[in-house]
Design a protein around this motif. Structure first.
Motif, PDB file in Angstrom:
ATOM      1  N   ILE B  63       0.821  -1.215   0.000  1.00 15.22           N
ATOM      2  CA  ILE B  63       0.000   0.000   0.000  1.00 15.22           C
ATOM      3  C   ILE B  63       0.858   1.269   0.000  1.00 15.22           C
ATOM      4  N   PRO B  65       3.971   1.752  -1.039  1.00 19.48           N
ATOM      5  CA  PRO B  65       4.584   2.016  -2.350  1.00 19.48           C
ATOM      6  C   PRO B  65       3.597   2.581  -3.371  1.00 19.48           C
ATOM      7  N   LEU B  66       2.330   2.158  -3.283  1.00 21.50           N
ATOM      8  CA  LEU B  66       1.320   2.725  -4.185  1.00 21.50           C
ATOM      9  C   LEU B  66       1.131   4.209  -3.891  1.00 21.50           C
ATOM     10  N   ASN B  69       4.238   6.085  -4.930  1.00 22.28           N
ATOM     11  CA  ASN B  69       4.300   6.221  -6.387  1.00 22.28           C
ATOM     12  C   ASN B  69       3.303   7.275  -6.877  1.00 22.28           C
ATOM     13  N   LEU B 137      -4.198   6.686  11.736  1.00 21.18           N
ATOM     14  CA  LEU B 137      -4.038   5.538  12.627  1.00 21.18           C
ATOM     15  C   LEU B 137      -2.947   4.619  12.083  1.00 21.18           C
ATOM     16  N   HIS B 157      -2.955   0.698   8.835  1.00 16.74           N
ATOM     17  CA  HIS B 157      -2.746   2.145   8.880  1.00 16.74           C
ATOM     18  C   HIS B 157      -3.671   2.891   7.926  1.00 16.74           C
ATOM     19  N   THR B 158      -3.842   4.145   8.238  1.00 15.66           N
ATOM     20  CA  THR B 158      -4.629   5.016   7.361  1.00 15.66           C
ATOM     21  C   THR B 158      -3.861   5.226   6.064  1.00 15.66           C
ATOM     22  N   ASP B 159      -4.562   5.040   4.986  1.00 15.17           N
ATOM     23  CA  ASP B 159      -3.984   5.147   3.644  1.00 15.17           C
ATOM     24  C   ASP B 159      -4.249   6.568   3.151  1.00 15.17           C
ATOM     25  N   ARG B 160      -3.319   7.484   3.436  1.00 16.78           N
ATOM     26  CA  ARG B 160      -3.646   8.892   3.205  1.00 16.78           C
ATOM     27  C   ARG B 160      -2.559   9.681   2.497  1.00 16.78           C
ATOM     28  N   LYS B 175      -7.372   9.218  -0.400  1.00 14.27           N
ATOM     29  CA  LYS B 175      -6.884   7.866  -0.194  1.00 14.27           C
ATOM     30  C   LYS B 175      -5.591   7.707  -1.010  1.00 14.27           C
TER      31      LYS B 175
END
Lengths: 150, 192
Positions: B63, B65-66, B69, B137, B157-160, B175
């Motif tokens: 996640i 690395p996304l 990127n 988080l 974790h929060t993907d932010r 996101k």
């Protein structure tokens, strides 16, 4: 003399060809394509992605993977928790249904290459083996890149 | 003509209102270090710049690395459009593993352009305080133990990716792994 020579030549030919083949069941309906991996530094992690095609009438199961590029290799999946939280966990196996295609992709299933033993740089490749319950061990070569098409 | 001018002005103000302040860092100052092991006072060092920021740990193989990127794609797009005064920041919430040396290597192996991108780490209590303040988080979940006893954690974790204005006010959260580059670039233009 000629018979002995021919016998030795035949044995050599068969042996070389036997061991130069990938460790794959050639009757297997499983194929793996579009294999790629993320760059990663030595002692860090990477992930391996690919598409599995099962053209057979029987389901198969991915039991694990190996690669000489990492200390530990595990099959993982990313998962969503609540609205905007993501996590990752190990999975013991992944079923590949009969006559189906399964994608290992960012945000989903992936093979974790944990504690890389050397730098894995974009533009290079790495070897790995995916282990199936019925199809056996299938060797793959992954293109190292940030994302396909980049 | 007057009507047209009024319409344009209203449209312009309507665009600006699309990005209300959603949060800030509460006026606090945090001591961190960057990837070069230089002391950084956060968020003070970012004052006067629009900031695109994500929250990562480098052991995350999928996640983060996304998200990183996508930060790269945003950076490239802004450079292409010659939009300046935007700073990129990646804060590690796993500072015990993500030392400055690890962050430097991470940036190098991913060929990241650090001309306007800094990686931040520091004392765990400080990074925890920052992420708590902005509602990110990061909870250790799974882990791997190596033969020599070393242990690394994988966080839920929060993907932010977060967009802040030049005054340090947080204007929008996205996101990180699936952000629409066009959307955030449009929002950045609104903040210029």
């Amino acid at each position: 003399m000629n018979k002995s020579f021919l016998l030795i030549a035949a044995i050599t030919f068969v042996t070389i060809n036997l061991f130069s083949q990938p460790i794959t069941n050639h009757q297997s309906p499983i194929t793996i394509k579009d294999v790629w991996a993320r760059p990663g530094a030595k002692n860090a992690n990477s992930a391996l992605y690919f598409v599995v095609q099962n053209n057979g009438s029987k389901a198969d199961t991915i039991l694990g993977a190996k690669s000489k590029y990492a200390e530990i290799v595990e099959v993982h999946e990313s998962f969503k928790r609540d609205n905007d939280r993501m996590g990752m966990r190990q999975v013991k196996f992944v079923a590949v249904a009969a006559n189906s295609k399964l994608e290992f992709k960012p945000g989903g299933f992936h093979v974790m290459l944990i504690n890389l033993l050397k730098d894995v740089k974009a533009g290079t490749s790495l070897d790995a083996t995916i282990n199936f319950k019925f199809a056996g061990k299938i060797k793959v070569k992954a293109v190292v890149q940030e994302m396909p098409g980049m | 003509m007057k009507r047209l001018l009024l319409f344009v002005l209203l449209s312009f103000s309507a665009c600006k209102e699309k990005l209300p302040v959603v949060d800030d860092f509460g006026g606090a100052h945090y001591n961190l270090v960057n990837q070069n092991n230089q002391q950084v006072l956060f968020p003070d060092i970012l004052k006067g710049k629009i900031v695109v920021m994500n929250y990562i740990f480098t052991n995350c193989p999928d996640i983060c690395p996304l998200s990183t990127n996508n930060m790269r794609l945003i950076q490239q797009r802004l450079k292409k459009e010659k939009i300046e005064n935007v700073q990129f920041v990646s804060l590690s919430f796993d500072p015990e593993f993500d030392t400055p040396a690890v962050l430097t290597k991470f940036a190098e192996i991913h060929s990241l352009d650090l001309s306007n991108w800094m990686f931040l780490t520091g004392n765990k209590s400080v990074t925890d305080a920052i992420i708590k303040k902005v509602g990110v988080l990061a909870v250790p979940n799974d882990s791997t133990v190596f033969k020599d006893g070393r242990k690394i954690y994988y966080y839920v974790h929060t993907d932010r990716i977060q967009l802040s204005d030049a005054d340090g006010k947080i204007r929008k959260n996205y996101k990180g792994s699936t952000i629409n580059v066009d959307e955030i670039v449009g929002d950045i233009k609104n903040l210029l």
